[in-house]
Scaffold this active site. Structure first.
Site, PDB file in Angstrom:
ATOM      1  N   TYR A 174      -0.429  -2.679  -4.702  1.00 36.44           N
ATOM      2  CA  TYR A 174      -0.784  -1.541  -3.845  1.00 36.44           C
ATOM      3  C   TYR A 174      -2.298  -1.338  -3.831  1.00 36.44           C
ATOM      4  O   TYR A 174      -2.891  -1.138  -2.769  1.00 36.44           O
ATOM      5  CB  TYR A 174      -0.075  -0.278  -4.347  1.00 36.44           C
ATOM      6  CG  TYR A 174      -0.378   0.946  -3.524  1.00 36.44           C
ATOM      7  CD1 TYR A 174       0.370   1.236  -2.388  1.00 36.44           C
ATOM      8  CD2 TYR A 174      -1.402   1.820  -3.880  1.00 36.44           C
ATOM      9  CE1 TYR A 174       0.099   2.368  -1.623  1.00 36.44           C
ATOM     10  CE2 TYR A 174      -1.680   2.950  -3.125  1.00 36.44           C
ATOM     11  CZ  TYR A 174      -0.927   3.220  -2.005  1.00 36.44           C
ATOM     12  OH  TYR A 174      -1.200   4.336  -1.255  1.00 36.44           O
ATOM     13  N   HIS A 183      -5.189  -1.733  -0.680  1.00 34.92           N
ATOM     14  CA  HIS A 183      -6.119  -0.677  -0.291  1.00 34.92           C
ATOM     15  C   HIS A 183      -7.580  -1.027  -0.579  1.00 34.92           C
ATOM     16  O   HIS A 183      -8.464  -0.241  -0.269  1.00 34.92           O
ATOM     17  CB  HIS A 183      -5.733   0.648  -0.965  1.00 34.92           C
ATOM     18  CG  HIS A 183      -4.585   1.300  -0.283  1.00 34.92           C
ATOM     19  ND1 HIS A 183      -3.285   0.908  -0.508  1.00 34.92           N
ATOM     20  CD2 HIS A 183      -4.535   2.281   0.650  1.00 34.92           C
ATOM     21  CE1 HIS A 183      -2.486   1.638   0.250  1.00 34.92           C
ATOM     22  NE2 HIS A 183      -3.212   2.469   0.967  1.00 34.92           N
ATOM     23  N   TRP A 185       1.567  -0.786   9.716  1.00 33.63           N
ATOM     24  CA  TRP A 185       1.048  -0.482   8.377  1.00 33.63           C
ATOM     25  C   TRP A 185       2.145   0.144   7.515  1.00 33.63           C
ATOM     26  O   TRP A 185       2.342  -0.252   6.361  1.00 33.63           O
ATOM     27  CB  TRP A 185      -0.161   0.442   8.468  1.00 33.63           C
ATOM     28  CG  TRP A 185      -0.689   0.855   7.125  1.00 33.63           C
ATOM     29  CD1 TRP A 185      -0.496   2.041   6.496  1.00 33.63           C
ATOM     30  CD2 TRP A 185      -1.501   0.071   6.249  1.00 33.63           C
ATOM     31  NE1 TRP A 185      -1.133   2.055   5.278  1.00 33.63           N
ATOM     32  CE2 TRP A 185      -1.758   0.851   5.104  1.00 33.63           C
ATOM     33  CE3 TRP A 185      -2.034  -1.210   6.314  1.00 33.63           C
ATOM     34  CZ2 TRP A 185      -2.531   0.390   4.040  1.00 33.63           C
ATOM     35  CZ3 TRP A 185      -2.809  -1.667   5.249  1.00 33.63           C
ATOM     36  CH2 TRP A 185      -3.045  -0.878   4.137  1.00 33.63           C
TER      37      TRP A 185
END
Length: 104
Positions: free
Chosen positions: A18, A22, A75
């Site tokens: 994750y 990002h 997304w």
């Protein structure tokens, strides 16, 4: 301008992936978020818990607009492999206290 906080949770074992996702969010996603009235979005992680601080004109309107956007849909579908979901269906956390608001 509104500032609100959200809480979401990662699926077990996806924490590092994750964060990698990002490290560089899709530029076209940032463009559609700005077009929806979101001026900033920060995320902090503690274990599997994610805490989001969102700055926007109108959160409900922004979310409604993003739900219709193909870039945001892609997304969200992509991130579903990491995120268990938002607590309370994405409702903002209740604001309790801000130090700068309590001055003598």
């Amino acid at each position: 301008m509104t500032r609100l906080a959200l809480h979401s949770r990662l699926l077990p074992g996806t924490e590092e992936a994750y964060e990698r996702e990002h490290a560089r969010v899709w530029p076209e996603l940032i463009t559609v978020m700005n077009a929806a009235g979101i001026t900033d979005w920060s995320i902090w992680r503690s274990g599997r818990d994610l805490f989001h601080l969102v700055e926007c004109d109108d959160y409900e309107a922004a979310v409604a607009q993003l739900r219709q956007d193909p870039t945001d849909q892609r997304w969200q579908q992509h991130m579903a492999q990491f995120v268990e979901g938002f607590a309370d269906n994405g409702r903002p956390l209740n604001h309790v206290w801000t130090m700068t608001e309590q001055t003598d």
